[in-house]
Design a protein around this motif. Structure first.
Motif, PDB file in Angstrom:
ATOM      1  N   GLU A 684     -13.022  -0.412   0.041  1.00 12.20           N
ATOM      2  CA  GLU A 684     -13.172  -1.205  -1.551  1.00 12.20           C
ATOM      3  C   GLU A 684     -12.821  -0.226  -2.453  1.00 12.20           C
ATOM      4  O   GLU A 684     -12.144  -0.889  -3.675  1.00 12.20           O
ATOM      5  CB  GLU A 684     -14.600  -1.643  -1.446  1.00 12.20           C
ATOM      6  CG  GLU A 684     -14.851  -3.044  -0.632  1.00 12.20           C
ATOM      7  CD  GLU A 684     -14.168  -4.268  -0.897  1.00 12.20           C
ATOM      8  OE1 GLU A 684     -14.085  -4.182  -2.330  1.00 12.20           O
ATOM      9  OE2 GLU A 684     -13.459  -4.671  -0.255  1.00 12.20           O
ATOM     10  N   LYS A 687      -9.347   0.105  -2.710  1.00 13.04           N
ATOM     11  CA  LYS A 687      -8.233  -1.137  -3.225  1.00 13.04           C
ATOM     12  C   LYS A 687      -8.646  -1.321  -4.545  1.00 13.04           C
ATOM     13  O   LYS A 687      -7.723  -1.745  -5.421  1.00 13.04           O
ATOM     14  CB  LYS A 687      -9.119  -2.210  -2.282  1.00 13.04           C
ATOM     15  CG  LYS A 687      -8.353  -3.607  -2.503  1.00 13.04           C
ATOM     16  CD  LYS A 687      -9.174  -4.879  -1.729  1.00 13.04           C
ATOM     17  CE  LYS A 687      -8.395  -5.865  -1.891  1.00 13.04           C
ATOM     18  NZ  LYS A 687      -9.193  -7.403  -1.229  1.00 13.04           N
ATOM     19  N   GLU A 688      -9.648  -1.021  -5.230  1.00  9.66           N
ATOM     20  CA  GLU A 688      -9.939  -1.269  -6.523  1.00  9.66           C
ATOM     21  C   GLU A 688      -9.290  -0.319  -7.388  1.00  9.66           C
ATOM     22  O   GLU A 688      -8.578  -0.847  -8.456  1.00  9.66           O
ATOM     23  CB  GLU A 688     -11.587  -1.125  -7.123  1.00  9.66           C
ATOM     24  CG  GLU A 688     -12.355  -1.899  -6.481  1.00  9.66           C
ATOM     25  CD  GLU A 688     -13.825  -1.834  -7.072  1.00  9.66           C
ATOM     26  OE1 GLU A 688     -14.168  -0.900  -7.912  1.00  9.66           O
ATOM     27  OE2 GLU A 688     -14.699  -2.365  -6.440  1.00  9.66           O
ATOM     28  N   GLU A 690      -6.154   0.826  -6.588  1.00  8.47           N
ATOM     29  CA  GLU A 690      -4.984   0.621  -6.235  1.00  8.47           C
ATOM     30  C   GLU A 690      -4.374  -0.647  -7.084  1.00  8.47           C
ATOM     31  O   GLU A 690      -3.328  -0.723  -7.760  1.00  8.47           O
ATOM     32  CB  GLU A 690      -4.346   0.213  -4.627  1.00  8.47           C
ATOM     33  CG  GLU A 690      -4.334   1.563  -4.053  1.00  8.47           C
ATOM     34  CD  GLU A 690      -4.323   1.200  -2.560  1.00  8.47           C
ATOM     35  OE1 GLU A 690      -4.467   0.282  -2.233  1.00  8.47           O
ATOM     36  OE2 GLU A 690      -3.861   2.140  -1.802  1.00  8.47           O
ATOM     37  N   GLU A 691      -5.481  -1.564  -7.319  1.00  2.41           N
ATOM     38  CA  GLU A 691      -5.349  -2.714  -8.167  1.00  2.41           C
ATOM     39  C   GLU A 691      -5.590  -2.237  -9.758  1.00  2.41           C
ATOM     40  O   GLU A 691      -5.481  -3.595 -10.390  1.00  2.41           O
ATOM     41  CB  GLU A 691      -6.307  -3.783  -7.702  1.00  2.41           C
ATOM     42  CG  GLU A 691      -5.862  -4.517  -6.273  1.00  2.41           C
ATOM     43  CD  GLU A 691      -6.874  -5.453  -5.989  1.00  2.41           C
ATOM     44  OE1 GLU A 691      -8.011  -5.657  -6.354  1.00  2.41           O
ATOM     45  OE2 GLU A 691      -6.661  -5.895  -4.845  1.00  2.41           O
ATOM     46  N   GLY A 692      -6.067  -1.304  -9.840  1.00  2.00           N
ATOM     47  CA  GLY A 692      -6.352  -0.626 -11.488  1.00  2.00           C
ATOM     48  C   GLY A 692      -7.662  -1.510 -11.994  1.00  2.00           C
ATOM     49  O   GLY A 692      -7.762  -1.503 -12.882  1.00  2.00           O
ATOM     50  N   LYS A 693      -8.618  -1.637 -10.871  1.00  2.00           N
ATOM     51  CA  LYS A 693      -9.873  -2.560 -11.349  1.00  2.00           C
ATOM     52  C   LYS A 693     -11.023  -1.392 -11.428  1.00  2.00           C
ATOM     53  O   LYS A 693     -12.050  -1.690 -11.905  1.00  2.00           O
ATOM     54  CB  LYS A 693     -10.345  -3.621 -10.513  1.00  2.00           C
ATOM     55  CG  LYS A 693      -9.263  -4.866 -10.541  1.00  2.00           C
ATOM     56  CD  LYS A 693      -9.664  -5.803  -9.411  1.00  2.00           C
ATOM     57  CE  LYS A 693      -8.658  -7.091  -9.567  1.00  2.00           C
ATOM     58  NZ  LYS A 693      -9.092  -7.931  -8.406  1.00  2.00           N
TER      59      LYS A 693
END
Length: 893
Positions: A684, A687-688, A690-693
């Motif tokens: 998780e 993923k955050e 890589e998405e810039g979140k």
């Protein structure tokens, strides 16, 4: 020191200052007793050549030889200097830095300082004032002045144009003239330096009375006396000359070559080449390790040790012959353990005891004893090796004197017998590297069979010794004063407490801690036979205590046996090492036996482990006894009770089997679930990211934030997995006992054996180096998952995968490299600190002073307390005082 004849006493004076200068050529000529003109040393008949480097005028060095200069034999001849008159001047390395300063700052034509006269006069007044009051500021002022002068490109006095000087270390100068770069010869340099005025030199920070710059260009070379470079006679009878003599012979050879070229009007190129060669040979004579200088060698094989090599470095005069040196009356061999000798003792092999001797002056009281030693001779222990007769002054070697009986009968009061080492002699024992005060301690000799020094394992911590092949040095002192000082100041028992923080540096480790725990644990009951074996090991000579259990058979507890050796009025409470996690207790009401309570010398509850009897554990039972009952009582405890701990281990045994680190399948399943859960959370996070979140940590980039979060999560996983694994293990198995009592290892070791190794790190980060965009070929490019970056979910019990072995090796290698690098760095840093502080001392008035008597601290350590005599830094521990003299109400119930 000065002698005042009128008052018949010596008066001591502090040296105000030492002024260094350059040896001028006229001084070299004045002190020289021989001019060296020939490179050969001996005539064909073996006698020294006159005018050679073995000329007798250099001083007497052979037995019975009389010096032709001073008329003394070698014992009283101080040695005399010679000289080599150089065909052309040469530059001396190390002086060339100063020559460069003078050339840069003075006019190439008139020699004046390149600063106008009014300005120079003003600077001179400022410099003299600074030099008188603030020498450091004066040095900085001179540096700035040199820079200013070097930047002036036209002489303010004669108007001559100045050119840049390029200096190439160690001895080459170039001048950047309009027609091109020209090399300056030593002759040109000397001419320029001679033109510089004394008042200008003062502004450059050079004392013209003691260090004229032209003296730094040698025209005559001093040759040291033979006493400085004595030849040695080989077994074949041939003489082998000193390295300095070989180097000087090469200088004489090159000097003669240059002289011959000059007198025969040889081509300028040949003269130039011979001059440069002489220049380099002289430079190598000063320092044979200079850059850009071909070193002098003997037969093109061995590099010669010249003047600088004699002085500098580990093998040089200062460190090799003054700070530390090889000495007589010392011995070295491997150490091995013997827990049944006193901590004050050292076991010395008989063969060593026969070689190392102690001078014993014969008196009416020891005459018979001395005769016994002489009768035994040098080969039977205890015997004697030499006898010094007081009346005749003769020294008799008993190895070559067969009539021992006659020699023993002829002994008189006042004679000295060099006897063998015997039991009870005091000696110094040392292990290198000597990193602190306790690296050299005094021991009492105990002569024993076999070939190794025997050392009580309790004394290993101050020496940082172990028994995997360590060697140690033993030194025998030659005077009564030295032996008395060693016994009073250096005996092992006087150093049970460390001056670093006050805790006991000598104490239980490893087997002692395990044995102490196994003996004092509350389920330990002992039969009479076992009690007798334990007390016999401790050397106990009193009555057996009443048994704790009378029926169905007599049984004693380990706590009863320990109590026999504790001071009868000792009161003490404290936590044991096992007092953590599920076994933790904060008071005397403890069901887990992890809180120690001693009342009036009786161990009522709690176990003895590292926190009670361990080395380097401040405020434990051993520390309190050493502080409050004295060093000898603490040593007595180490020599008795601690032997019982070792014997307990002999009787019970302590080992590890695979079953000790086995956990049931359900535990392994739980750990597997924890790993999967952690991997999901990390996926998780990735993923955050890589998405810039992903929310960055303040002061960190997104990449750094992700790495920190992953590492923290994996550390939590390791901890949780370890807790699950240990909860399924038998708390009384030997792995647990060693880790929990502090004998060896830790909870992390158990976790890595049973659960998982966890994240491997290199320089505090996850493993990232390897192939392009991935650590190993087994993973996809740019894979940020735990397994691809050094996470090891395997353990030592059930094995590792190949990739896990690789990551574990990468993490382990860092530790090995770190150890090697830090050892050398910390050694050098310690050396610098010691050199900086070696002159500080505590005066009799309690102040700390330096070499000049100036006060550094008004009170030692600001509080006047000796750290060795404190409760871990506390000069007075009020809680301990109350506990010592008060009543432990709970214990007395």
């Amino acid at each position: 020191m000065s002698y005042n004849g009128g008052r018949d006493r010596f008066e001591s004076y502090l040296i105000d200052r030492i002024v260094m200068g350059v040896l001028p050529p006229h001084e070299i000529n004045r002190m020289a007793r021989v001019t060296v003109t020939r490179p050969d040393l001996y005539e064909s008949d073996g006698s020294p050549i006159t005018g050679g480097l073995r000329d007798p005028h250099f001083g007497a060095i052979e037995p019975g030889e009389v010096c032709p200069v001073c008329g003394n034999t070698r014992e009283n001849c101080p040695g005399h200097f010679g000289k080599i008159d150089l065909a052309r001047p040469v530059l001396i390395p190390y002086y060339t830095d100063y020559i460069n300063i003078v050339l840069q700052a003075t006019c190439r034509q008139c020699g004046r300082l390149l600063i106008p006269s009014e300005k120079a006069e003003k600077y001179r007044k400022i410099y003299r004032r600074l030099k008188e009051k603030w020498p450091r500021l004066a040095d900085n002022f001179v540096k700035e002045l040199r820079k200013e002068a070097a930047q002036t490109m036209e002489c303010p006095y004669c108007g001559a144009r100045q050119f840049r000087i390029r200096y190439t270390r160690p001895i080459i100068f170039y001048e950047e003239r309009p027609e091109g770069e020209t090399r300056l010869t030593p002759l040109e340099i000397r001419d320029r330096l001679e033109r510089v005025r004394d008042e200008d030199l003062e502004l450059l920070g050079i004392d013209p009375k003691r260090s004229r710059p032209e003296w730094m260009v040698a025209t005559v070379l001093p040759v040291p006396p033979l006493a400085v470079r004595p030849p040695i006679t080989l077994e074949t009878g041939m003489k082998s000359e000193d390295d300095l003599t070989h180097a000087l012979a090469e200088i004489v050879r090159q000097n003669l070559r240059l002289k011959n070229f000059l007198s025969s009007n040889a081509p300028e190129t040949m003269i130039e080449e011979a001059w440069i060669t002489l220049q380099y040979v002289v430079a190598a004579y000063i320092d044979n390790e200079l850059p850009n200088v071909y070193p002098l060698t003997q037969k093109r094989v061995r590099t010669l040790k010249t003047l600088a090599q004699r002085l500098k470095g580990k093998e040089g005069r200062l460190r090799g012959n003054l700070s530390g040196k090889r000495v007589d009356f010392s011995s070295r061999t491997v150490i091995s353990p013997d827990p049944y000798i006193s901590v004050n003792e050292v076991g010395v092999p008989v063969d060593i005891a026969k070689i190392l001797t102690v001078p014993m002056r014969v008196t009416p009281y020891n005459l018979e004893e001395a005769r016994r030693y002489v009768l035994n001779g040098p080969y039977k222990w205890p015997g004697a090796t030499f006898v010094y007769k007081a009346r005749s002054g003769r020294k008799i070697d008993l190895r070559y004197h067969r009539n021992y009986k006659q020699m023993a009968e002829s002994l008189e009061v006042g004679d000295i017998v060099e006897r063998h080492l015997i039991d009870g002699d005091i000696v110094l024992f040392n292990r290198q590297p000597s990193l602190h005060r306790m690296s050299i301690l005094a021991h009492k000799v105990r002569v024993m069979p076999y070939k190794t020094f025997r050392l009580n394992p309790l004394v290993c911590p101050p020496y940082n010794a172990d028994f995997d092949g360590d060697e140690m040095n033993l030194h025998v002192m030659r005077s009564e004063e030295a032996r008395a000082e060693a016994e009073e100041l250096l005996l092992v028992e006087r150093h049970i407490k460390t001056p670093r923080y006050g805790g006991p540096i000598i104490g239980g480790r490893q087997d002692y801690v395990s044995g102490a725990y196994l003996l004092t644990v509350k389920n330990r009951f002992l039969t009479e036979k076992e009690v007798v074996r334990l007390l016999a090991a401790a050397g106990y000579k009193g009555e057996l205590p009443e048994p704790a259990i009378l029926a169905p058979k007599k049984l004693w507890t380990g706590k009863q046996l320990v109590s026999l050796f504790l001071p009868k009025d000792l009161n003490y409470t404290g936590k044991a090492k096992i007092n953590s996690g599920p076994l933790s207790c904060d008071s005397i009401d403890c069901f887990h036996d992890s809180y120690i309570a001693i009342y009036e010398g009786k161990l009522l509850m709690g176990v003895f482990d590292k926190s009670a009897i361990g080395a380097e554990q401040p405020n434990n039972v051993l520390h309190v006894i050493a502080l409050e009952y004295g060093d000898s009582k603490a040593r007595e405890l180490l020599d008795t009770m601690y032997r019982m701990f070792i014997r307990m281990l002999d009787m019970r045994g302590l080992t590890i089997s695979l079953s000790d680190v086995d956990i049931p399948p359900e535990a392994r399943e739980k750990i597997k679930e924890l790993v999967e859960e952690a991997k999901k959370e990390i996926a998780e996070m990735i993923k955050e990211f890589e998405e810039g979140k992903l929310e960055p940590i303040p002061g960190r980039s997104l990449q750094e934030t992700l790495e920190l979060k992953i590492i923290n999560r994996l550390q939590k996983l390791l901890k949780d997995a370890g807790q699950i694994a240990t909860s399924y293990m038998d708390p009384f198995n030997d792995v647990f006992i060693m880790a929990k009592t502090g004998a060896r290892g830790s909870d992390v070791n158990i976790t890595q054996m049973v659960a998982m190794l966890g994240q491997q790190t290199v320089r505090g980060k996850r493993v990232w180096r390897g192939f392009r965009k991935r650590t190993l070929a087994h993973f996809k490019p740019n894979d940020l998952s735990p397994e691809a970056r050094g996470f090891v979910k395997g353990n030592f019990r059930y094995g590792l995968r190949p990739t896990e072995v690789f990551f574990h090796a990468a993490g382990g290698r860092e530790g090995l490299v770190d150890t090697a690098v830090k050892t050398s760095q910390s050694g050098y840093m310690q050396r610098r600190l010691m050199n900086a502080e070696q002159d500080l001392y505590t005066a009799y008035d309690g102040t700390v002073r330096d070499l000049y008597g100036q006060i550094v601290q008004f009170k030692f350590g600001e509080d006047g307390a000796d750290p060795m005599m404190t409760y871990h830094g506390k000069a007075v521990d009020v809680d301990r005082l109350i506990e010592r003299f008060g009543v432990i109400k709970e214990a007395s119930k």
